[in-house]
Scaffold this motif. Structure first.
Motif, PDB file in Angstrom:
ATOM      1  N   ALA A  93       5.412 -28.234  -8.087  1.00  0.00           N
ATOM      2  CA  ALA A  93       4.626 -28.543  -6.894  1.00  0.00           C
ATOM      3  C   ALA A  93       5.538 -28.767  -5.695  1.00  0.00           C
ATOM      4  O   ALA A  93       5.257 -28.301  -4.584  1.00  0.00           O
ATOM      5  N   SER A  94       6.676 -29.419  -5.925  1.00  0.00           N
ATOM      6  CA  SER A  94       7.602 -29.672  -4.826  1.00  0.00           C
ATOM      7  C   SER A  94       8.260 -28.380  -4.326  1.00  0.00           C
ATOM      8  O   SER A  94       8.772 -28.332  -3.219  1.00  0.00           O
ATOM      9  N   LYS A  95       8.210 -27.342  -5.154  1.00  0.00           N
ATOM     10  CA  LYS A  95       8.812 -26.053  -4.784  1.00  0.00           C
ATOM     11  C   LYS A  95       7.757 -25.034  -4.346  1.00  0.00           C
ATOM     12  O   LYS A  95       8.070 -23.866  -4.166  1.00  0.00           O
ATOM     13  N   PRO A  99      -2.562 -25.210  -6.420  1.00  0.00           N
ATOM     14  CA  PRO A  99      -3.555 -25.223  -7.503  1.00  0.00           C
ATOM     15  C   PRO A  99      -3.905 -23.812  -7.982  1.00  0.00           C
ATOM     16  O   PRO A  99      -4.141 -23.599  -9.172  1.00  0.00           O
ATOM     17  N   GLU A 100      -3.900 -22.844  -7.062  1.00  0.00           N
ATOM     18  CA  GLU A 100      -4.202 -21.462  -7.448  1.00  0.00           C
ATOM     19  C   GLU A 100      -3.097 -20.885  -8.342  1.00  0.00           C
ATOM     20  O   GLU A 100      -3.388 -20.193  -9.324  1.00  0.00           O
ATOM     21  N   GLY A 103      -3.477 -22.481 -11.730  1.00  0.00           N
ATOM     22  CA  GLY A 103      -4.600 -21.886 -12.458  1.00  0.00           C
ATOM     23  C   GLY A 103      -4.249 -20.536 -13.051  1.00  0.00           C
ATOM     24  O   GLY A 103      -4.580 -20.240 -14.203  1.00  0.00           O
ATOM     25  N   GLU A 104      -3.554 -19.716 -12.273  1.00  0.00           N
ATOM     26  CA  GLU A 104      -3.138 -18.401 -12.776  1.00  0.00           C
ATOM     27  C   GLU A 104      -2.113 -18.546 -13.900  1.00  0.00           C
ATOM     28  O   GLU A 104      -2.172 -17.832 -14.906  1.00  0.00           O
ATOM     29  N   LEU A 105      -1.185 -19.490 -13.723  1.00  0.00           N
ATOM     30  CA  LEU A 105      -0.204 -19.755 -14.783  1.00  0.00           C
ATOM     31  C   LEU A 105      -0.913 -20.150 -16.077  1.00  0.00           C
ATOM     32  O   LEU A 105      -0.577 -19.652 -17.156  1.00  0.00           O
ATOM     33  N   MET A 106      -1.915 -21.037 -15.980  1.00  0.00           N
ATOM     34  CA  MET A 106      -2.634 -21.469 -17.174  1.00  0.00           C
ATOM     35  C   MET A 106      -3.368 -20.308 -17.830  1.00  0.00           C
ATOM     36  O   MET A 106      -3.432 -20.220 -19.064  1.00  0.00           O
ATOM     37  N   SER A 107      -3.909 -19.393 -17.028  1.00  0.00           N
ATOM     38  CA  SER A 107      -4.565 -18.211 -17.593  1.00  0.00           C
ATOM     39  C   SER A 107      -3.576 -17.370 -18.386  1.00  0.00           C
ATOM     40  O   SER A 107      -3.886 -16.886 -19.480  1.00  0.00           O
TER      41      SER A 107
END
Length: 135
Positions: A93-95, A99-100, A103-107
């Motif tokens: 998050a710091s880099k 959230p999008e 979400g794509e990473l989790m998919s």
């Protein structure tokens, strides 16, 4: 049974203090994460692990810092390491992870884990076209 405890800076030996000082300098912070405080129970392991993490996660190289954090986060999710999920989510998050992006990473993580298990269960042979000599 010995239960490891966090080794605070004040109680650390010189080897551990040197690593802690390097962590602070490298990360430009006074905060030492719990992982390092616990790994300090074995100073050689602490030093070796910090040196490796520092080298692998350093800026530069073929992957940008956000991509490195996303890869680390994906592996941590697959390995179900709550500590690493929390710390690398924060770092990502710091880099710039949004959230999008998460979400794509989790998919991708979910799909990769599903198809990996299906291939393993069905014992699917690797296609010959994927062999290195065919590239």
């Amino acid at each position: 049974m010995h239960i490891p405890q966090a080794i605070k800076y004040e109680a650390a030996n010189e080897t551990v203090k040197k690593v802690y000082d390097d962590i602070k300098a490298t990360r430009q912070t006074d905060y030492i994460n719990n992982i390092w405080l616990y790994l300090a129970n074995d100073p050689a392991l602490l030093k070796r692990t910090w040196e490796s993490v520092k080298e692998v996660m350093a800026p530069g190289g073929a992957l940008d810092p956000l991509t490195k954090e996303l890869v680390y986060l994906a592996v941590s999710i697959s390995n179900n390491c709550e500590y690493c999920i929390a710390s690398h989510s924060s770092a990502a998050a710091s880099k710039g992870m949004t959230p999008e992006i998460f979400g794509e990473l989790m998919s991708i993580v979910g799909m990769a884990n599903e198809t990996n298990r299906l291939v393993a269960g069905y014992r699917v042979p690797t296609d010959e076209i994927f062999a290195p000599q065919n590239k």
